[in-house]
Design a protein around this motif. Sequence first.
Motif, PDB file in Angstrom:
ATOM      1  N   ALA A 113      -3.574  61.915  90.044  1.00 33.75           N
ATOM      2  CA  ALA A 113      -3.254  61.487  88.675  1.00 33.75           C
ATOM      3  C   ALA A 113      -1.797  61.017  88.603  1.00 33.75           C
ATOM      4  O   ALA A 113      -1.495  59.942  88.061  1.00 33.75           O
ATOM      5  N   GLU A 114      -0.912  61.818  89.169  1.00 32.82           N
ATOM      6  CA  GLU A 114       0.517  61.489  89.096  1.00 32.82           C
ATOM      7  C   GLU A 114       0.802  60.141  89.760  1.00 32.82           C
ATOM      8  O   GLU A 114       1.503  59.290  89.221  1.00 32.82           O
ATOM      9  N   ARG A 115       0.256  59.948  90.970  1.00 32.80           N
ATOM     10  CA  ARG A 115       0.525  58.705  91.703  1.00 32.80           C
ATOM     11  C   ARG A 115      -0.063  57.492  90.980  1.00 32.80           C
ATOM     12  O   ARG A 115       0.551  56.446  90.856  1.00 32.80           O
ATOM     13  N   GLY A 148       0.901  52.627  87.243  1.00 37.35           N
ATOM     14  CA  GLY A 148       0.775  52.366  85.807  1.00 37.35           C
ATOM     15  C   GLY A 148      -0.640  52.504  85.262  1.00 37.35           C
ATOM     16  O   GLY A 148      -0.982  51.926  84.233  1.00 37.35           O
ATOM     17  N   GLN A 149      -1.478  53.291  85.940  1.00 38.90           N
ATOM     18  CA  GLN A 149      -2.864  53.461  85.487  1.00 38.90           C
ATOM     19  C   GLN A 149      -2.936  54.517  84.373  1.00 38.90           C
ATOM     20  O   GLN A 149      -2.160  55.464  84.348  1.00 38.90           O
ATOM     21  N   ARG A 150      -3.895  54.338  83.499  1.00 42.03           N
ATOM     22  CA  ARG A 150      -4.095  55.333  82.431  1.00 42.03           C
ATOM     23  C   ARG A 150      -5.152  56.326  82.895  1.00 42.03           C
ATOM     24  O   ARG A 150      -6.275  55.956  83.218  1.00 42.03           O
ATOM     25  N   VAL A 151      -4.766  57.589  82.909  1.00 44.96           N
ATOM     26  CA  VAL A 151      -5.583  58.604  83.579  1.00 44.96           C
ATOM     27  C   VAL A 151      -5.925  59.747  82.625  1.00 44.96           C
ATOM     28  O   VAL A 151      -5.054  60.271  81.925  1.00 44.96           O
ATOM     29  N   ALA A 189      -5.429  51.884  95.962  1.00 48.71           N
ATOM     30  CA  ALA A 189      -4.525  50.836  95.465  1.00 48.71           C
ATOM     31  C   ALA A 189      -4.697  49.552  96.278  1.00 48.71           C
ATOM     32  O   ALA A 189      -4.739  48.454  95.719  1.00 48.71           O
ATOM     33  N   GLU A 190      -4.831  49.712  97.600  1.00 50.05           N
ATOM     34  CA  GLU A 190      -5.014  48.520  98.446  1.00 50.05           C
ATOM     35  C   GLU A 190      -6.332  47.838  98.126  1.00 50.05           C
ATOM     36  O   GLU A 190      -6.418  46.626  97.953  1.00 50.05           O
ATOM     37  N   LYS A 191      -7.378  48.674  98.027  1.00 51.28           N
ATOM     38  CA  LYS A 191      -8.716  48.123  97.778  1.00 51.28           C
ATOM     39  C   LYS A 191      -8.793  47.399  96.438  1.00 51.28           C
ATOM     40  O   LYS A 191      -9.399  46.336  96.314  1.00 51.28           O
ATOM     41  N   GLN A 242       2.401  47.827  92.015  1.00 51.53           N
ATOM     42  CA  GLN A 242       3.287  48.957  91.696  1.00 51.53           C
ATOM     43  C   GLN A 242       3.838  48.760  90.289  1.00 51.53           C
ATOM     44  O   GLN A 242       4.227  47.643  89.923  1.00 51.53           O
ATOM     45  N   ALA A 243       3.895  49.852  89.519  1.00 57.95           N
ATOM     46  CA  ALA A 243       4.477  49.772  88.176  1.00 57.95           C
ATOM     47  C   ALA A 243       5.973  49.550  88.322  1.00 57.95           C
ATOM     48  O   ALA A 243       6.574  49.986  89.301  1.00 57.95           O
TER      49      ALA A 243
END
Length: 390
Positions: free
Chosen positions: A36-38, A44-47, A381-383, A388-389
């Motif tokens: 979640a943190e990463r 910048g994802q909403r979790v 993230a790669e997929k 990056q935020a």
Amino acid sequence: MRTLDSTNQWSGSGQKGGRGFDYLIVGAGFAGSVMAERLAAQYGQRVLVVDRRPHIGGNAYDEYNSDGILIHRYGPHIFHTNAQRVVDYLSRFTQWRPYRHRVLASVDGMLVPMPINLTTLNMLYSMNMSPEQAEAFLAARAEPVADIRTSEDVVVSKVGRELYEKFFRGYTRKQWGIDPSDLDRSVTSRVPIRTTAEDGYFNDEFQCMPLEGYTRMFEKMLSHSNIEVRLATDYKDVREQVRYRRLIYTGPIDEYFDYCLGRLPYRSLKFRHETIDEAHFQSLAVVNYPSEDVRHTRITEYKYLTGQTHAKTSITYEYPSDEGDPYYPIPRPANAELFRRYQELADAKPEVTFAGRLGSYRYYNMDQVVAQALSMVQRIAEKEGMKQAA
Ligand code: FAD
Ligand code: UDP
């Protein structure tokens, strides 16, 4: 603090018709919280993180009891690792208290160092051996095992049957509910055998406790404004109510699939927490009780782990059990095979990521879960081609 609200208040953004979340993460333990943190801070994802327990931190949760002593609700958690990137990552959320873990075992009416070392052997056999003599002593007792497959093989092939029975057989039978001869060799391989006086429980370079405790560290991890935490909330309660793009599931993988291939066995524990009106109960943090004459496996005294000063002291007895929360995947071939079949179902659902001790059905330590979580986020993230935020 907003993220620790356990009253089931809802922010509104993810409700039906709202904007929804990028990720729904099931479980607020190490696996869920790190991911979640990463996802929130780096990408910048909403979790939305849900946990069916009324607290964050998973099994590493610690709390001040009614006497004001910091205890671990789910038994002693000692952080140790050789992975610098895991230390660097967690150090963003906590300072550390150096702590070198040592354990005694109650054997033959004595308290002797565990892992077995030179002092253990000299105490048990009333001898005064040198490291070289101790090596020869063990070599003479070790039973050759052609193919080391089980947890019994590992120990018997190094120290022989007598020491195996004194230190390992009873403890393992109590802890796992099966004989070491039915358990994968990886289990007792976790504990070294030594012929020097070295008495540390772990060989890892970095051994520390989070200075203000695990829960405080998790609070900081989950305090990002892109993260919403909903406690006392089961995945089943939200899966139809919340809009999200992807799911990360850190609960038991067999439960996710409604046990359609049968249940994966997990071992549980019952904890008996006690506070004693004395400054100390025992001489160090953990004493193991390998004998099957008593039902508990070990007693932990927390003040040694946390460094807290207090007129009283809190301890925990651990009683292994088949019933209760799933704590330990049981490493043995039949279970690995059943997990493999669940893994095939998981592979056919690329929109869901399974992670952590329960999602991966692996006997992982905390640092391994953190390392897995960091790698998984990188892969996702790669997929997904995430940026990056800023
Ligand atoms: P967990 O901490 O189990 O978190 C999973 C979370 O998911 C739980 O909080 C659960 O409530 C939640 N959940 C599951 N299903 C659902 C659902 N359907 N809906 C909502 N929520 C759900 N490791 C070490 O490195 N050092 C130690 O000294 C150490 N000691 C340990 C002592 C004990 C007694 C135990 C049991 C473990 C110990 N460990 C230790 C291992 C450590 O606890 C784990 O590696 C780590 O906590 C696993 O994190 P996780 O996030 O994978 O799982
Ligand atoms: N073990 C044992 N006697 C002990 C300590 C450990 O037989 O005094 C065995 C037992 O099977 C245990 C395993 O070694 O489950 C691994 O021990 P470890 O302390 O790593 O287990 P943890 O408490 O971290 O799960």
